[in-house]
Design an enzyme around this catalytic site. Structure first.
Site, PDB file in Angstrom:
ATOM      1  CD  GLU A 162      45.122  22.972  26.134  1.00 57.34           C
ATOM      2  OE1 GLU A 162      44.298  22.601  26.984  1.00 57.34           O
ATOM      3  OE2 GLU A 162      45.283  24.152  25.817  1.00 57.34           O
ATOM      4  CD  GLU A 319      43.357  25.526  22.065  1.00 63.46           C
ATOM      5  OE1 GLU A 319      42.968  26.047  23.126  1.00 63.46           O
ATOM      6  OE2 GLU A 319      43.309  24.312  21.846  1.00 63.46           O
TER       7      GLU A 319
HETATM    8  C1  GAL Z   1      42.162  25.011  25.825  1.00 59.58           C
HETATM    9  C2  GAL Z   1      41.623  23.803  25.084  1.00 59.58           C
HETATM   10  C3  GAL Z   1      40.513  24.184  24.143  1.00 59.58           C
HETATM   11  C4  GAL Z   1      39.515  25.060  24.852  1.00 59.58           C
HETATM   12  C5  GAL Z   1      40.233  26.264  25.413  1.00 59.58           C
HETATM   13  C6  GAL Z   1      39.325  27.252  26.112  1.00 59.58           C
HETATM   14  O1  GAL Z   1      42.891  24.656  26.957  1.00 59.58           O
HETATM   15  O2  GAL Z   1      42.638  23.190  24.345  1.00 59.58           O
HETATM   16  O3  GAL Z   1      39.891  23.019  23.662  1.00 59.58           O
HETATM   17  O4  GAL Z   1      38.919  24.344  25.873  1.00 59.58           O
HETATM   18  O5  GAL Z   1      41.176  25.827  26.346  1.00 59.58           O
HETATM   19  O6  GAL Z   1      40.051  28.320  26.668  1.00 59.58           O
END
Ligand code: GAL
Length: 673
Positions: A162, A319
């Protein structure tokens, strides 16, 4: 060097070795004793996991001392996954340099706009212009590429994590020097810079390059063009961090695509149109906004934007969460069925992999209250049960892989314009460009009209309708593009406070909407922000909010009028016809509840049908395969069942539906026809 997405890497439409819809998530086995790993693999098999992202935060373990590497544990993790048939998305761990790096290079800690120097101990912070960081990140990336670039389990590289979050800008002296080089390349001469930035205003003229710094916090409003250029520079500086690693990977591990995970709507400082040109495959992270009662609309918007960034090609949902996150003020757990609806909505909108953060819930650290595929409650839990069910569902959807979504409309989206409008001293703090986009998007979402997002200079000719709800900054090139679109028979709708400034945040000559005045045949004489909570009545029993304008008609016809407020009696919504095309101007903020009054006639002229017999909260999207097969996704967000008119075969049950099918409350059905 450019990306390889159109070349050999993705010629089969998908990732090397991944033959099904990708399913899995971030896997952080280094947080657990090795005894747990065998259970992980066992449960992954049970859940149908076929792709995991590893090593993203492991730099400190992989390089415990400068130049000294320990890959033993990662070898064992990768071998285990390979043995279990799980493909690997291998992270370069450059989002968190190890403690030794910070000890050696404390000056690489980023400086915020207000001069604060950030401490280490979290993640995602580093001066993007630092030569020390560049050297160290290339070294670890090179070692990883040499060691694993030929490993048969590796399907994808996941560079960093990110970019831009939590920090996208650094105001240190090294950044300032790099910014000056960037400015020299952009402007050539200081005279050109002074002209573009309008430095005659407030006595800011520069006579030496060394006088130009970052737009750090000052006593009052800083030069907006200076800030806009710094936003552009910061975005490109981070892109440079990515491409530096990507080029190492391309060279040492040819054939394995390289990506980094975007946040399409959650990281406003990154211009992802520029980023998407650099990745081999687009990957995105999305988390529901718990405070949004219709978070499924925000999800769909984010997914449509991601698909648009991918140019319509398959993309990866890198994710999302199985249930609650841990970083919002109130972290609402997903209720039964919601995670599947979310996942399949991403799939319906073009994702070919559905991944989560993370596989196993962490016991320690900042994210221990974040949900996971395997939650604290273990395998004997509702969440793991639904994950296993989702794995089985996705396992039945191979046929959908590679099929494309066809949009009937495009919405303009331009990060640069948002950056410019977000600067201070604008006419009203209430006029929020992304919220305006959301209102237009939500109207079409509720009407089951599928949209793409597009940059104002993109080829729009394939879209019957183009909406520009918030296009504050428009370049001459963009205006020429929009004009050609309408001349070619397109139907354009433009929202308030659009076409106001150029790329330097300088007001276009000829009124408040100088750039689009001729195209719209209407001139904005004066903008008229309303008081807080203010409304204006329009003809047609409609209400506008936040904003009104004094319009002068230059040939356009009046569609709606202001009935009260500061522009009483004047035109509020106008239309001009140009050959077969039309350009509609909406000079106030219309919420999705009332936007239909303006958009319906435009959609009708453009031949886009709106099916109001369907309940608004039945999400309906199709993917189309090359052979003509259509996959219809029906996602019922309501608490009552819906009868859908459809002919086709249910892809999951095999049932043939002739004429109609029931979509139970809260469930998803996918039909092939
Ligand atoms: C994302 C991040 C992950 C984790 C996740 C939690 O932004 O890439 O590593 O922290 O959020 O929601």
């Amino acid at each position: 060097m450019s990306n390889q997405s159109d070349q050999s890497l993705l010629k089969d439409g998908w990732l090397p070795g991944v033959k099904s819809v990708g399913f899995g998530g971030d896997y952080n086995p280094e947080q657990w004793p090795e005894e747990v790993w065998a259970e992980d693999l066992d449960l992954m098999r049970r859940a149908g996991v076929n792709l995991v992202s590893i090593g993203i935060f492991s730099w400190a373990l992989l390089e415990p001392r400068p130049g000294e590497f320990d890959f033993g544990w990662l070898d064992r993790v990768i071998e285990g996954l390979h043995g279990a048939g799980v493909r690997v998305d291998l992270g370069t761990p450059t989002t968190v340099p190890p403690a030794w790096f910070w000890q050696q290079n404390p000056h690489v800690r980023p400086v915020l706009r207000d001069g604060t120097v950030l401490a280490t101990g979290s993640r995602g912070i580093c001066c993007p212009s630092s030569p020390e960081y560049a050297e160290a990140s290339v070294r670890i990336t090179t070692e990883l590429a040499k060691r694993y670039g030929n490993h048969p389990a590796v399907s994808l590289w996941h560079v960093h994590n990110e970019y831009g979050a939590p920090i996208s800008e650094c105001y240190c002296e090294v950044s300032a020097a790099s910014f000056r080089e960037w400015l020299k390349a952009r402007y050539g001469t200081l005279d050109a810079l002074n002209a573009a930035w309008g430095t005659a205003f407030w006595g800011q003229t520069y006579y030496e390059w060394t006088q130009v710094g970052t737009p750090a916090l000052s006593g009052t409003s800083s030069n907006p063009a200076h800030r806009l250029d710094f936003a552009r520079f910061s975005n490109e500086e981070l892109i440079g961090c990515f491409t530096r690693e990507r080029d190492v990977l391309h060279e040492l591990a040819p054939g394995i695509p390289v990506t980094t995970n975007f946040m399409a709507t959650n990281c406003p400082s990154m211009d992802l149109w520029k980023w998407s040109a650099e990745v081999d495959v687009v990957a995105n992270d999305h988390y529901l906004t718990a405070a949004d009662p219709l978070s499924q609309v925000g999800l769909a918007l984010d997914a449509d934007l991601t698909r648009s960034l991918a140019g319509g090609r398959p993309w990866i949902l890198m994710e999302h969460s199985s249930s609650a996150v841990n970083w919002q003020p109130r972290n609402l757990a997903k209720r039964p069925g919601e995670m599947a609806r979310n996942s399949l909505s991403h799939l319906a909108r073009g994702a070919d992999a559905i991944l989560f953060f993370q596989w196993r819930a962490s016991r320690r650290g900042a994210e221990k209250f974040h949900s996971a595929m395997l939650p604290h409650a273990g395998a004997n839990s509702r969440v793991f049960g639904e994950i296993t069910q989702l794995g089985a569902t996705l396992g039945d959807l191979d046929a959908v892989l590679g099929s494309r979504v066809r949009a009937q409309a495009a919405i303009l989206w331009d990060w640069e314009s948002f950056w410019a409008q977000d600067l201070d001293w604008r006419p009203s703090v209430d006029l929020a460009p992304r919220q305006q986009v959301r209102e237009y998007y939500e109207r079409l979402w509720r009407d089951h009209v599928t949209v793409d997002f597009a940059h104002p200079t993109a080829d729009l000719s394939g879209y019957p309708v183009v909406l520009a709800p918030a296009s504050y900054l428009l370049t001459a090139e963009a205006v020429a593009n929009l004009t050609a679109y309408v001349e070619g028979g397109g139907h354009l709708v433009v929202g308030p406070f659009s076409g106001v400034v150029d790329q330097d945040d300088a007001v276009h000559p000829g009124g408040w909407n100088g750039a689009v005045r001729d195209l719209l045949q209407v001139s904005v004489e004066e903008v008229l922000p309303l008081p807080a909570e203010g409304q204006v009545a329009l003809t047609g029993d409609l209400k506008g909010r936040i904003w009104a304008e004094d319009l002068q008609l230059l040939g356009a016809e009046t569609i709606l009028e202001y009935l009260d407020g500061p522009a009483t009696g004047r035109a509020a919504v106008t239309r001009r016809t140009l050959g077969a095309g039309t350009a509609t101007y909406v000079s106030t903020v219309l919420d999705h509840q009332v936007l239909g009054a303006v958009l319906d006639p435009v959609l009708e002229r453009a031949g886009v049908t709106v099916d109001r017999d369907l309940p608004w909260d039945l999400e309906l999207v199709s993917r189309h395969a090359e052979d003509g097969t259509e996959y219809v996704f029906a996602i019922n967000h309501a608490t009552t069942p819906v009868d859908l008119r459809v002919d086709g075969t249910d892809l999951l049950t095999g049932e043939t539906c002739a004429g109609s099918a029931k979509i139970p409350a809260g469930s998803v059905r996918i039909f092939r026809r």
